[in-house]
Design a protein around this motif. Sequence first.
Motif, PDB file in Angstrom:
ATOM      1  N   GLY A 206       2.531  12.986  -2.212  1.00 32.82           N
ATOM      2  CA  GLY A 206       2.837  11.407  -1.894  1.00 32.82           C
ATOM      3  C   GLY A 206       4.785  11.498  -2.572  1.00 32.82           C
ATOM      4  N   THR A 207       4.642  12.060  -3.125  1.00 35.36           N
ATOM      5  CA  THR A 207       6.357  12.633  -3.347  1.00 35.36           C
ATOM      6  C   THR A 207       7.329  12.851  -2.658  1.00 35.36           C
ATOM      7  OG1 THR A 207       6.026  13.223  -6.074  1.00 35.36           O
ATOM      8  CG2 THR A 207       7.720  13.523  -5.012  1.00 35.36           C
ATOM      9  N   GLY A 208       7.296  13.402  -2.313  1.00 38.61           N
ATOM     10  CA  GLY A 208       7.818  14.790  -0.947  1.00 38.61           C
ATOM     11  C   GLY A 208       8.310  13.383   0.398  1.00 38.61           C
ATOM     12  N   LEU A 209       6.476  12.327   0.575  1.00 40.17           N
ATOM     13  CA  LEU A 209       6.825  11.345   1.712  1.00 40.17           C
ATOM     14  C   LEU A 209       7.985  10.254   1.172  1.00 40.17           C
ATOM     15  CD1 LEU A 209       3.368  11.172   2.481  1.00 40.17           C
ATOM     16  CD2 LEU A 209       5.633  11.739   4.381  1.00 40.17           C
ATOM     17  N   ASN A 210       8.164   9.961   0.038  1.00 43.98           N
ATOM     18  CA  ASN A 210       8.888   9.040  -0.551  1.00 43.98           C
ATOM     19  C   ASN A 210      10.315   9.873  -0.961  1.00 43.98           C
ATOM     20  OD1 ASN A 210       7.043   6.812  -1.647  1.00 43.98           O
ATOM     21  ND2 ASN A 210       6.187   8.196  -3.605  1.00 43.98           N
ATOM     22  N   ARG A 211      10.273  10.611  -1.029  1.00 41.34           N
ATOM     23  CA  ARG A 211      12.086  11.240  -0.635  1.00 41.34           C
ATOM     24  C   ARG A 211      12.519  11.301   0.974  1.00 41.34           C
ATOM     25  NH1 ARG A 211      13.989  14.917  -4.679  1.00 41.34           N
ATOM     26  NH2 ARG A 211      14.888  14.666  -3.695  1.00 41.34           N
ATOM     27  N   LEU A 212      11.729  11.258   1.583  1.00 45.20           N
ATOM     28  CA  LEU A 212      11.641  11.564   3.085  1.00 45.20           C
ATOM     29  C   LEU A 212      12.003  10.018   3.375  1.00 45.20           C
ATOM     30  CD1 LEU A 212       9.180  14.109   4.478  1.00 45.20           C
ATOM     31  CD2 LEU A 212      12.033  14.747   4.498  1.00 45.20           C
ATOM     32  N   ARG A 213      11.461   9.085   2.812  1.00 50.21           N
ATOM     33  CA  ARG A 213      11.975   7.486   3.402  1.00 50.21           C
ATOM     34  C   ARG A 213      12.781   7.350   3.167  1.00 50.21           C
ATOM     35  NH1 ARG A 213       9.905   3.256   2.210  1.00 50.21           N
ATOM     36  NH2 ARG A 213      10.448   2.224   4.001  1.00 50.21           N
ATOM     37  N   GLU A 214      13.876   7.823   1.765  1.00 53.80           N
ATOM     38  CA  GLU A 214      15.219   7.634   1.247  1.00 53.80           C
ATOM     39  C   GLU A 214      15.726   8.361   2.768  1.00 53.80           C
ATOM     40  OE1 GLU A 214      16.160   9.747  -2.017  1.00 53.80           O
ATOM     41  OE2 GLU A 214      14.001   8.241  -2.902  1.00 53.80           O
ATOM     42  N   GLU A 215      15.713   9.389   3.310  1.00 52.27           N
ATOM     43  CA  GLU A 215      16.271   9.262   4.526  1.00 52.27           C
ATOM     44  C   GLU A 215      16.216   8.867   5.485  1.00 52.27           C
ATOM     45  OE1 GLU A 215      15.614  13.846   6.448  1.00 52.27           O
ATOM     46  OE2 GLU A 215      16.758  14.346   4.305  1.00 52.27           O
ATOM     47  N   ASP A 216      14.682   9.047   5.962  1.00 56.87           N
ATOM     48  CA  ASP A 216      14.512   7.791   7.194  1.00 56.87           C
ATOM     49  C   ASP A 216      13.481   6.804   6.745  1.00 56.87           C
ATOM     50  OD1 ASP A 216      14.049   6.682  10.263  1.00 56.87           O
ATOM     51  OD2 ASP A 216      13.143   8.677  10.384  1.00 56.87           O
ATOM     52  N   PRO A 217      14.547   5.755   7.018  1.00 54.73           N
ATOM     53  CA  PRO A 217      13.315   4.216   6.759  1.00 54.73           C
ATOM     54  C   PRO A 217      12.442   3.487   7.468  1.00 54.73           C
ATOM     55  CG  PRO A 217      16.271   3.888   5.030  1.00 54.73           C
ATOM     56  CD  PRO A 217      16.045   5.543   6.420  1.00 54.73           C
ATOM     57  N   SER A 218      12.938   3.904   8.975  1.00 55.32           N
ATOM     58  CA  SER A 218      12.236   3.588   9.421  1.00 55.32           C
ATOM     59  C   SER A 218      10.271   3.845   9.594  1.00 55.32           C
ATOM     60  CB  SER A 218      13.235   3.782  11.210  1.00 55.32           C
ATOM     61  OG  SER A 218      12.789   5.814  11.413  1.00 55.32           O
ATOM     62  N   PHE A 219      10.100   4.996   8.772  1.00 52.28           N
ATOM     63  CA  PHE A 219       8.812   4.933   8.746  1.00 52.28           C
ATOM     64  C   PHE A 219       8.112   4.951   7.783  1.00 52.28           C
ATOM     65  CE2 PHE A 219      10.129   8.950   6.248  1.00 52.28           C
ATOM     66  CZ  PHE A 219       8.806   9.217   5.733  1.00 52.28           C
ATOM     67  N   ILE A 220       6.862   4.431   7.951  1.00 49.45           N
ATOM     68  CA  ILE A 220       6.347   3.842   6.465  1.00 49.45           C
ATOM     69  C   ILE A 220       5.495   4.575   6.202  1.00 49.45           C
ATOM     70  CG2 ILE A 220       7.384   1.389   6.493  1.00 49.45           C
ATOM     71  CD1 ILE A 220       4.243   0.554   7.492  1.00 49.45           C
ATOM     72  N   VAL A 221       4.584   4.590   4.306  1.00 48.24           N
ATOM     73  CA  VAL A 221       3.510   5.127   4.182  1.00 48.24           C
ATOM     74  C   VAL A 221       2.434   4.404   3.690  1.00 48.24           C
ATOM     75  CG1 VAL A 221       2.879   7.034   2.525  1.00 48.24           C
ATOM     76  CG2 VAL A 221       4.675   7.490   4.051  1.00 48.24           C
ATOM     77  N   THR A 222       1.285   4.260   3.811  1.00 48.85           N
ATOM     78  CA  THR A 222       0.630   2.582   2.928  1.00 48.85           C
ATOM     79  C   THR A 222      -0.493   3.624   2.779  1.00 48.85           C
ATOM     80  OG1 THR A 222       0.166   1.970   5.141  1.00 48.85           O
ATOM     81  CG2 THR A 222       1.990   1.137   4.567  1.00 48.85           C
ATOM     82  N   ARG A 223      -1.328   3.044   0.997  1.00 51.50           N
ATOM     83  CA  ARG A 223      -2.876   3.777   1.386  1.00 51.50           C
ATOM     84  C   ARG A 223      -3.846   1.949   1.653  1.00 51.50           C
ATOM     85  NH1 ARG A 223      -5.424   8.564  -0.196  1.00 51.50           N
ATOM     86  NH2 ARG A 223      -7.277   7.695  -1.014  1.00 51.50           N
ATOM     87  N   ASN A 224      -4.496   2.690   3.186  1.00 56.09           N
ATOM     88  CA  ASN A 224      -5.739   1.521   2.491  1.00 56.09           C
ATOM     89  C   ASN A 224      -6.776   1.728   1.322  1.00 56.09           C
ATOM     90  OD1 ASN A 224      -7.883   0.277   4.145  1.00 56.09           O
ATOM     91  ND2 ASN A 224      -6.666   0.716   6.001  1.00 56.09           N
ATOM     92  N   THR A 225      -6.588   0.504   1.029  1.00 60.99           N
ATOM     93  CA  THR A 225      -7.508   0.405  -0.309  1.00 60.99           C
ATOM     94  C   THR A 225      -8.776   0.149   0.431  1.00 60.99           C
ATOM     95  OG1 THR A 225      -7.018  -1.958   0.072  1.00 60.99           O
ATOM     96  CG2 THR A 225      -5.802  -0.574  -1.732  1.00 60.99           C
ATOM     97  N   GLU A 226      -9.357   0.162   1.653  1.00 60.92           N
ATOM     98  CA  GLU A 226     -10.460  -0.053   1.963  1.00 60.92           C
ATOM     99  C   GLU A 226     -11.674   1.757   2.168  1.00 60.92           C
ATOM    100  OE1 GLU A 226     -10.030  -2.931   4.575  1.00 60.92           O
ATOM    101  OE2 GLU A 226     -11.345  -4.910   3.032  1.00 60.92           O
ATOM    102  N   THR A 227     -10.528   1.974   3.097  1.00 64.87           N
ATOM    103  CA  THR A 227     -10.815   3.274   3.613  1.00 64.87           C
ATOM    104  C   THR A 227     -10.570   4.210   2.741  1.00 64.87           C
ATOM    105  OG1 THR A 227      -8.794   3.255   5.212  1.00 64.87           O
ATOM    106  CG2 THR A 227     -10.719   2.423   5.948  1.00 64.87           C
ATOM    107  N   HIS A 228      -9.655   3.995   1.482  1.00 64.89           N
ATOM    108  CA  HIS A 228      -9.013   5.621   0.424  1.00 64.89           C
ATOM    109  C   HIS A 228      -8.042   5.890   1.499  1.00 64.89           C
ATOM    110  CE1 HIS A 228     -10.674   3.086  -1.958  1.00 64.89           C
ATOM    111  NE2 HIS A 228     -12.189   3.044  -1.473  1.00 64.89           N
ATOM    112  N   GLN A 229      -7.242   6.150   2.660  1.00 62.25           N
ATOM    113  CA  GLN A 229      -6.494   7.247   3.375  1.00 62.25           C
ATOM    114  C   GLN A 229      -4.981   6.561   3.531  1.00 62.25           C
ATOM    115  OE1 GLN A 229      -8.642   6.760   7.924  1.00 62.25           O
ATOM    116  NE2 GLN A 229      -9.510   8.125   7.275  1.00 62.25           N
ATOM    117  N   THR A 230      -4.077   7.472   3.641  1.00 60.34           N
ATOM    118  CA  THR A 230      -2.875   7.514   3.595  1.00 60.34           C
ATOM    119  C   THR A 230      -3.535   7.501   5.126  1.00 60.34           C
ATOM    120  OG1 THR A 230      -2.824   8.644   1.221  1.00 60.34           O
ATOM    121  CG2 THR A 230      -1.299   8.762   2.904  1.00 60.34           C
ATOM    122  N   LEU A 231      -2.007   6.071   5.465  1.00 60.56           N
ATOM    123  CA  LEU A 231      -1.478   6.300   6.944  1.00 60.56           C
ATOM    124  C   LEU A 231       0.166   5.745   6.860  1.00 60.56           C
ATOM    125  CD1 LEU A 231      -3.726   3.048   7.756  1.00 60.56           C
ATOM    126  CD2 LEU A 231      -3.548   4.959   7.900  1.00 60.56           C
TER     127      LEU A 231
END
Length: 282
Positions: A206-231
């Motif tokens: 999670g920390t790494g993905l947040n750091r990479l989002r600073e570099e490339d805001p064109s991708f997103i990271v979401t947490r599906n609360t129903e399936t409990h998966q990271t998308l």
Amino acid sequence: AIAMTDDALMDKYFNGDDFTDEEIRKGLRQGIADGVIVPVCSSAFSLGHGIEGLMDLLITYVPTPLEHGPYYGFNEQNEHIERVSVVDAPMSAFVFKTMVDPFIGKISIMKVVTGKINSGTEVLNERTGKMEKLGKLFFLRGKNQLELNYAEAGDIVAVAKLQYTLSGDTLCDKSDEIRYLPLDYPEPSYFIAIEAVDKGDEEKMGTGLNRLREEDPSFIVTRNTETHQTLLGGQGEIQLSIIMAKLKDRFGVSVRTVPQKIAYRETIKGRSDVQGKHKKQS
């Protein structure tokens, strides 16, 4: 294409006259400056071929930053304003790219639009309304960093470890606020579900993905609360593969894709009347 940049050249073209070398250079320069001519160069970077030709073209035909047209933005009253790239003006810069270095930290790359920036000075981040203290400014030359004491209008420079600044932000003088038009990122169209190979690396992932989002805001990271998966969502498979590779190379987190779960819905479509009796032993 060159004739279309000037009425005199257009007349000469229709008369069947040849252009002089100077007219060709002038027409190319004007067409590139207006955006109606887009030069295309071929090169082989790994062999070092074509690089000098590209640099010669940039120097000869591409207008300098001081010849650029007005830059459009908004002031603190949200009124439309224009700025011309000149040194003798209040400082303003546009951060167009962010790089995440595991050793140095966040590196912000910006174009100085107006004025002059000195190392160690404080500037205003227009989006957050907070002051940022600039560290050492430097030019990026491949893997090398060339330090400098100041940068002027037209320069593209980098600065490390800005606390609040992201790609698309405007840095400016607090006495002359401006917000340049932000970067326009496309909406993600491709999603995959990922998980850390080692369950203990979930937080690092999670920390790494947040750091990479600073570099490339064109991708997103979401947490599906129903399936409990990271998308992970982006523009396609190649982009997301590169992101997963960066996670491993820079942050030491191995991730894998897993089948994406679908949270199905059911709808009550009919009516029913029933009676029941519940007996409970006392």
